[in-house]
Each structure stands twice: as structure tokens, then as C-alpha cells.
Write an enzyme that holds these catalytic residues in place. Sequence first.
Site, short mmCIF file in Angstrom:
data_model
loop_
_atom_site.label_atom_id
_atom_site.label_comp_id
_atom_site.label_asym_id
_atom_site.label_seq_id
_atom_site.Cartn_x
_atom_site.Cartn_y
_atom_site.Cartn_z
N HIS B 58 0.98 -1.36 0.35
CA HIS B 58 0.02 0.24 0.12
C HIS B 58 1.24 1.20 -0.42
O HIS B 58 0.94 2.13 0.35
CB HIS B 58 -1.44 -0.24 0.99
CG HIS B 58 -1.36 -1.41 1.04
ND1 HIS B 58 -2.65 -1.75 0.30
CD2 HIS B 58 -1.74 -2.31 2.12
CE1 HIS B 58 -3.51 -3.00 0.87
NE2 HIS B 58 -2.58 -2.85 1.53
N HIS B 221 -7.04 -4.65 -1.54
CA HIS B 221 -6.04 -6.07 -1.46
C HIS B 221 -6.86 -7.23 -2.95
O HIS B 221 -6.39 -8.66 -3.25
CB HIS B 221 -6.02 -6.99 -0.24
CG HIS B 221 -5.67 -6.58 0.92
ND1 HIS B 221 -6.94 -5.91 1.90
CD2 HIS B 221 -4.63 -5.73 1.30
CE1 HIS B 221 -6.58 -5.45 3.02
NE2 HIS B 221 -5.10 -5.27 2.41
#
Lengths: 332, 332
Positions: B58, B221
Site C-alpha cells: 500500500h 487487496h
Amino acid sequence: MKKITNDVQNVVWDMLHGFYFEHKDRISYDSKHNIIYRKDLAEIQQDVVILSGGGSGHEPAHFGYVGEGMLSIAVSGQIFIPPTPEQILAAIRMVDKNKSVLLIIKNFKADVDCFLAAESIAKKEGRSVDHVIVNDDVSIEDDVTFNKRKRGVAGTIFVQKILGAAATEGYSLQQLKEIGSSVISNLHTLGVALTPANNPTQKEVSFTLENNEVYYGIGIHGEKGYRKETFVSSEKLAIELMNKLKSIYRWKKGDKFAILINGLGATPTMEQYIFANDIRRLAQLESIDVRFFKVGSHLTSIDMKGISLSLLKIEDPNWEKWLKADVRVSSW
Amino acid sequence: MKKITNDVQNVVWDMLHGFYFEHKDRISYDSKHNIIYRKDLAEIQQDVVILSGGGSGHEPAHFGYVGEGMLSIAVSGQIFIPPTPEQILAAIRMVDKNKSVLLIIKNFKADVDCFLAAESIAKKEGRSVDHVIVNDDVSIEDDVTFNKRKRGVAGTIFVQKILGAAATEGYSLQQLKEIGSSVISNLHTLGVALTPANNPTQKEVSFTLENNEVYYGIGIHGEKGYRKETFVSSEKLAIELMNKLKSIYRWKKGDKFAILINGLGATPTMEQYIFANDIRRLAQLESIDVRFFKVGSHLTSIDMKGISLSLLKIEDPNWEKWLKADVRVSSW
């Protein structure tokens, strides 16, 4: 290729409006000439105003570097096309006539032509204008000829930062031009592409790569590189780029460097830092003294996946000071 | 899929070493627990230390937000896997026992479990620790059920910025938890993918898209979204995301908002600003008062091409002040 755009004729205008809206507390925008400039341009204290620009598609270059301590004005052309002399002249004319303007130009023929045409007219108007031309790219035509290309690429950001910081300290136009020339002669960049750039205004890409291929020495407008090779690892890319630069610098142990690792547009931050770590290790193996190290997508080629490595041999401790100086821009 | 990595088992370690090398003048790195923290952690004056973290993939979340005015400590797990309770506990234990620690957790079951396990042990050690759980994602299971997912996504960055700035002003642990909860209840995010994320540690992608398709409501995700649709334009994406958020806020003319436009990893800056300009226009059509506007790849999903839109309804003028407060981190 899906691209988050609307009318492809308006991409630059749309983008600059978006950027202006984000920064309207400290930035102004001339939407007729696609100029982003410091809102306090009329009040800034320094004698020399730093102006840069170029084709679009290299974001955040150059509007992302407009602000205190770096550029005062950035002019945007269409995608991969430099701003016209008219646009550049309009930007120069924003500056008080009793101040000087230094143009930072990337070394592409069309860019140089447009900027120098504007400079020439501005001088006839009695303005004090000069320029530096950044030619950091050391890519070669092919593996055989070793004809250096000397385009202006990611290292331009270091020139903008150094001259922007120096300008705030009150150096004259002539002094800034000399500092810039000296920095540029110590600044070299080499890049590698994993995918080509997809220019929304053109149907065809300028080169293609197989699924497992990389292309060394590509340009920031999709210009072809000097060698295609099967992709192996980040480390392998780092070794190729570092070795080529080593052959130019012929550095000695303890030589001081500033390093810029530059993502070319679609390279995830994770991969930029993995590559950065390989460069860190190679620099340590070579025992060069890395005084400044910067990682990020700073001068891109639309959505190219790839990375470039810029090295600046630090010949003057002021360069390091200016690279590290505080700055108020969106993207440094 | 070419990825600029070496041994895939070491991607997080390699990346953090690269980041640490870039910022070693102001950052420290515990390579055993993958913790990035302020070098001056022992000397910082504020009573409450803000700690966050989560799975890798991320970037620049969350290590890019470590520094004065935002996070003091960030803990990184493996790709899309939260840090273990041991890692988080090691991070909490870095803080002087006479200070308090506030954990900012993204609402995924694995993350919440790991952070709360660490908090529980730390409390038994006599430490003052509390947490907020960010659940800004308003994606729905599908077009029919309208079962909200409430994951923690890009809006987390606003929570980290607001609480980081508030912490420097001396608010107590309890006060910061209340501020955080109030911010979170006014914070909603929705995203769209143009391509899936390619996790280097896994062979398969979690969803596929046709060349001309986009996927609304995806997770960070690679979780599936709520609807696939043919891609038309940036404006169409903006309208879909804005309309969904409007149906939640039911805003009135003049309501104050902060907006985050977040690139998901491989989205060029140009496209982020074009989308931002569409959001600007829609906000003006709706006559909402945009007090703060931020654009960039702030919380990504590896190399996903896509974008998310986060809105924060500003219920307290301090929130705007804290979003605009000066900060010394690499990626705000």
C-alpha cells in the site's frame, strides 16, 4: 488501453485545472497559456525568477515544482510537445521588468527552439533573460556507435531544485547560469523501460516489448533505447545502469554524489524502493559517498513502467545544501 | 508480469532498506520487526504517540507518513498481510512508558486481531494504549444487497494526518480517540479499478477485467467490486463514485468537505488530476464547499491502475486546520 481521461484534446487543460484547484491557496493558473505560477509572484523578493516547462506527460514535472525555493513559473505544452514561444513569452512577461528570468530547458530540439525564440523576443523588449540547457541523458544510439544522446531527462529536477534554492539566496542571473552549467556538466542519467508509454493522443506506441523484456536507454517520450534484454531482477537493472554511469564518471573512493531514482509513471513505490536499495548496495560496494538520495516518480513518461537513475557528482558543498534546503512545492 | 524485485521473499525488507537510506537523517529502522520510526522518538514532546501500520503493498502507506506532525511509528507486514502482534508490540515498546500510544487500524479482521492482541499485552505491561479503527470504505457486496463492507482504505491517511497534527497540540489519549471516532464517522471512500493488482508473492490475480472494463467498489487487496462496466470516461467514473457518496451523505448546499483523490499504484499523475478536475466540477454543481483537496498515490494496491475518492464531511473547523498543518513526512 483504458485511460482516465475525457476529450483527449483537453487532457492538459483538464489536468491543470485539477492541479490548480488543489493548490489555489498558493498557486495561480493562466488557463489561456497553460501557465502555473506562484500566487505571490509579484511580491517575491529574489532578483532572479526561475522558469521552466516542457511538454506534458511528464507529471509532476514541471508544475509540481512551482513554489517557494524551486520554480516560480512552469509552462505546459501539449503531450510530448513543448509549449509554444507565445506561451513561454507570456510566462516571461508575468515577471516584473526589473527582475531577471532564468529558463531551465530540457535538451530536445523542439524545446530549445521554442524557449530560445521566446528569450530572444523578451530580450528585444528590454528584459534580462538567460537560460541553461539540461542534457543529462547518457543513453547511446546503440551498443556499437556509443553516440551519446544528451537529452534532458530526470536530472532536470535536481537542476531546478539547486537553482531554485540558490535564487532565494540572491545570486545574480550570470552566477545562477554558471552554477547551473557546472551542475549540468556533473549530472548524468540513464533509464530502463519495462513497458512503453501510451500517449492518449496517438494510436501507436513507439516501441513494443515482449512480456519478459526490458529496454535500456529509452527516452522520456518513448524514444527507443540501446538494448533489449530479458528481465531478470531489480539488481540486474541496477548493475547495468550503475556500470554505465561508472564508465562515465570513473569515480574514486569517497567521491560525493547525489542520487535520484525516478519512477517513469506506472512504477509502484514498492518497486522504486527495491531498486533504490540495490543502488544503495552498489554505491556502498563502490565506496562512493552518497550525500543526498531521492526516490519517487518525479519526471515521468505518462504510464511507462520503468525507472531511471540520475547521479550528480557534488563538486561544490553548496549543491548539497541547496538540494536539502526547505521548499514549498507539491512534489519535491 | 515484470516486477522490479529480487527474491520475492525479501520484497518488504528490500523496500524498507531503500526507504531508510533515503531518510536516515530523520528516520530510524528496526529491520528485525520492519518498523520505521522517528529518529527523535525518545525526545518528542507530545504525550500521545501515534502508531499505525498494516500489510505491505500500500506504499507509501504507512512509512511515508512517519515524521513530525503525523505518525511517529509505522509497522509493516508482508504483502497484504498485517504485521504480527509481536511486531506491533515491539513498536509499542519503543515508546517511553510514561507516554500513551494511539493505534490507527484499518478495518480488516486480520489487522484488527493483530493490533488488539498487541494492545492487550501492552496494557498488561502497564502501558496506556488505545486505538481507532478506520472503516471508510462504503463499497457494497453487490448491486442488490447493499451490504456495506466498511473496510479501512484511503481515508485512513486523513485520520493519520488529523490525529498526528492534533497530537502535537497536546490532546490526551481519550480526546484523540474521540476526535478520531468523530472523523471516521464522517469519512467515506469508494474506488474503481481499471486493472487488478499483481501481488508478486502470488501467481494468480484475484479478478480479471476485459480490455474495456472497469470494476467499481474493489478493495485494496484485490477484493472484488460490486459492478463491472464498460469504461467510458473519467467523468463517468467520477459521477458513479460521487453519486454513491452523495446517497450516503445526503449533503446540503454549503456543507464543508475535505476530499482525497487517491491513485491506486499505477495510475499516472496526469490521469489523477483529470479525474480530480471532474470531481471539482461535480462538487461545484452540488454546491458543496471543498475546504481541502488532495491528489496523489497515497494508499495503493501494488500496481493496480485505478482511483479512489474519499470524502470527509468537516464537522469541526479544527479538522481543516489539522489537515492543512505543516508536516515533515516524505509522502503527504
